[in-house]
Scaffold this motif. Structure first.
Motif, PDB file in Angstrom:
ATOM      1  N   GLY A  73       0.851  -1.184   0.000  1.00 29.85           N
ATOM      2  CA  GLY A  73       0.000   0.000   0.000  1.00 29.85           C
ATOM      3  C   GLY A  73       0.884   1.230   0.000  1.00 29.85           C
ATOM      4  N   HIS A  74       0.257   2.410  -0.006  1.00 29.79           N
ATOM      5  CA  HIS A  74       1.034   3.651   0.102  1.00 29.79           C
ATOM      6  C   HIS A  74       0.501   4.480   1.267  1.00 29.79           C
ATOM      7  CE1 HIS A  74      -2.246   4.818  -2.666  1.00 29.79           C
ATOM      8  NE2 HIS A  74      -2.121   6.045  -2.189  1.00 29.79           N
ATOM      9  N   HIS A  75       1.383   5.324   1.771  1.00 29.39           N
ATOM     10  CA  HIS A  75       1.058   6.087   2.978  1.00 29.39           C
ATOM     11  C   HIS A  75       0.167   7.297   2.673  1.00 29.39           C
ATOM     12  CE1 HIS A  75       3.580   4.099   5.959  1.00 29.39           C
ATOM     13  NE2 HIS A  75       4.558   4.036   5.070  1.00 29.39           N
ATOM     14  N   HIS A  76      -0.654   7.644   3.642  1.00 29.55           N
ATOM     15  CA  HIS A  76      -1.448   8.871   3.644  1.00 29.55           C
ATOM     16  C   HIS A  76      -1.250   9.529   4.995  1.00 29.55           C
ATOM     17  CE1 HIS A  76      -3.245   6.155   0.754  1.00 29.55           C
ATOM     18  NE2 HIS A  76      -3.615   7.223   0.072  1.00 29.55           N
ATOM     19  N   LEU A  77      -1.054  10.836   4.967  1.00 30.68           N
ATOM     20  CA  LEU A  77      -0.894  11.571   6.226  1.00 30.68           C
ATOM     21  C   LEU A  77      -2.145  12.409   6.450  1.00 30.68           C
ATOM     22  CD1 LEU A  77       0.923  12.445   8.613  1.00 30.68           C
ATOM     23  CD2 LEU A  77       1.791  14.275   7.120  1.00 30.68           C
ATOM     24  N   VAL A 100      -3.058  13.909   2.841  1.00 34.56           N
ATOM     25  CA  VAL A 100      -1.982  14.000   1.857  1.00 34.56           C
ATOM     26  C   VAL A 100      -1.589  12.589   1.417  1.00 34.56           C
ATOM     27  CG1 VAL A 100       0.300  14.951   1.378  1.00 34.56           C
ATOM     28  CG2 VAL A 100      -1.193  16.071   3.063  1.00 34.56           C
ATOM     29  N   HIS A 101      -1.626  12.355   0.095  1.00 29.76           N
ATOM     30  CA  HIS A 101      -1.286  11.044  -0.472  1.00 29.76           C
ATOM     31  C   HIS A 101       0.192  10.998  -0.835  1.00 29.76           C
ATOM     32  CE1 HIS A 101      -5.510   9.567  -1.462  1.00 29.76           C
ATOM     33  NE2 HIS A 101      -5.697  10.773  -0.929  1.00 29.76           N
ATOM     34  N   PHE A 102       0.815   9.887  -0.559  1.00 29.42           N
ATOM     35  CA  PHE A 102       2.201   9.682  -0.972  1.00 29.42           C
ATOM     36  C   PHE A 102       2.238   8.539  -1.976  1.00 29.42           C
ATOM     37  CE2 PHE A 102       2.232  11.984   2.974  1.00 29.42           C
ATOM     38  CZ  PHE A 102       3.086  13.020   2.662  1.00 29.42           C
ATOM     39  N   SER A 128      -5.755   1.652  -4.936  1.00 27.49           N
ATOM     40  CA  SER A 128      -6.797   2.603  -5.325  1.00 27.49           C
ATOM     41  C   SER A 128      -7.161   3.543  -4.171  1.00 27.49           C
ATOM     42  CB  SER A 128      -8.026   1.844  -5.818  1.00 27.49           C
ATOM     43  OG  SER A 128      -8.587   1.096  -4.752  1.00 27.49           O
ATOM     44  N   HIS A 129      -6.266   3.679  -3.197  1.00 37.32           N
ATOM     45  CA  HIS A 129      -6.389   4.655  -2.099  1.00 37.32           C
ATOM     46  C   HIS A 129      -7.439   4.283  -1.054  1.00 37.32           C
ATOM     47  CE1 HIS A 129      -4.030   7.172  -4.860  1.00 37.32           C
ATOM     48  NE2 HIS A 129      -4.939   6.843  -5.766  1.00 37.32           N
ATOM     49  N   ILE A 130      -7.887   3.035  -1.060  1.00 35.92           N
ATOM     50  CA  ILE A 130      -8.884   2.588  -0.085  1.00 35.92           C
ATOM     51  C   ILE A 130      -8.165   1.866   1.059  1.00 35.92           C
ATOM     52  CG2 ILE A 130     -10.916   1.101   0.267  1.00 35.92           C
ATOM     53  CD1 ILE A 130     -11.546   1.488  -2.730  1.00 35.92           C
TER      54      ILE A 130
END
Ligand SMILES: [Cu+2]
Length: 154
Positions: A73-77, A100-102, A128-130
């Motif tokens: 996955g990718h990090h979100h702050l 904020v999406h990384f 897909s950011h979920i």
């Protein structure tokens, strides 16, 4: 004996139902032991802006958004944003100043924050950011940003 086994069967089915109904998250599975955390910040810290924030992840790997690979996955702050809960855990994490999406797979960021108190939380999102099932989120911490000293004369 018969009554006892019925009681056990009821307990088991109730437990299974409770577990199922509590799951509120996207469809991408995350390992049970997966954890997101702040490497260099903890609740109550005092910092100066810009703040270098390092994103920790254990039990999973970081992959850019759009890359569908198991256990990544990718990090979100989340900055001064309410904790994600309920339906928000089934939907793509919003894109705004508080989320904020990384998506390149970054594992740290230098963030400008105004003086005062701010809440920070990391939430891992799938390709897909979920958020995952279960959601992989850090503790929600509060940091205090010191006023800038640059404008002051000695
Ligand atoms: Cu994202």
């Amino acid at each position: 004996m018969r009554r006892l086994s019925l009681a056990i069967a009821l307990t088991l089915s109730t437990a299974a139902f409770a577990t199922t109904s509590l799951v509120m998250a996207g469809e991408t599975p995350a390992p049970e032991n997966a954890k997101a955390y702040f490497i260099n910040l903890k609740d109550g810290d005092t910092v100066s802006s810009p703040v270098l924030i390092r994103f920790g992840l254990s039990g999973m790997g970081v992959a850019p958004s759009g890359t569908e690979a198991p256990n990544t996955g990718h990090h979100h702050l989340l900055i001064d944003a309410p904790a994600l809960e309920g339906d928000a855990l089934n939907e793509a994490i919003p894109v705004d100043s508080g989320h904020v999406h990384f998506g390149k797979g970054q594992t740290e960021a230098s963030v400008n924050l105004a003086p005062g108190k701010h809440t920070l939380q990391l939430v891992l999102g799938d390709w897909s950011h979920i958020p995952h099932n279960k959601p992989v989120m850090s503790e929600r911490i509060t940091v205090t940003v010191e006023p800038s000293t640059q404008a002051k004369s000695p």
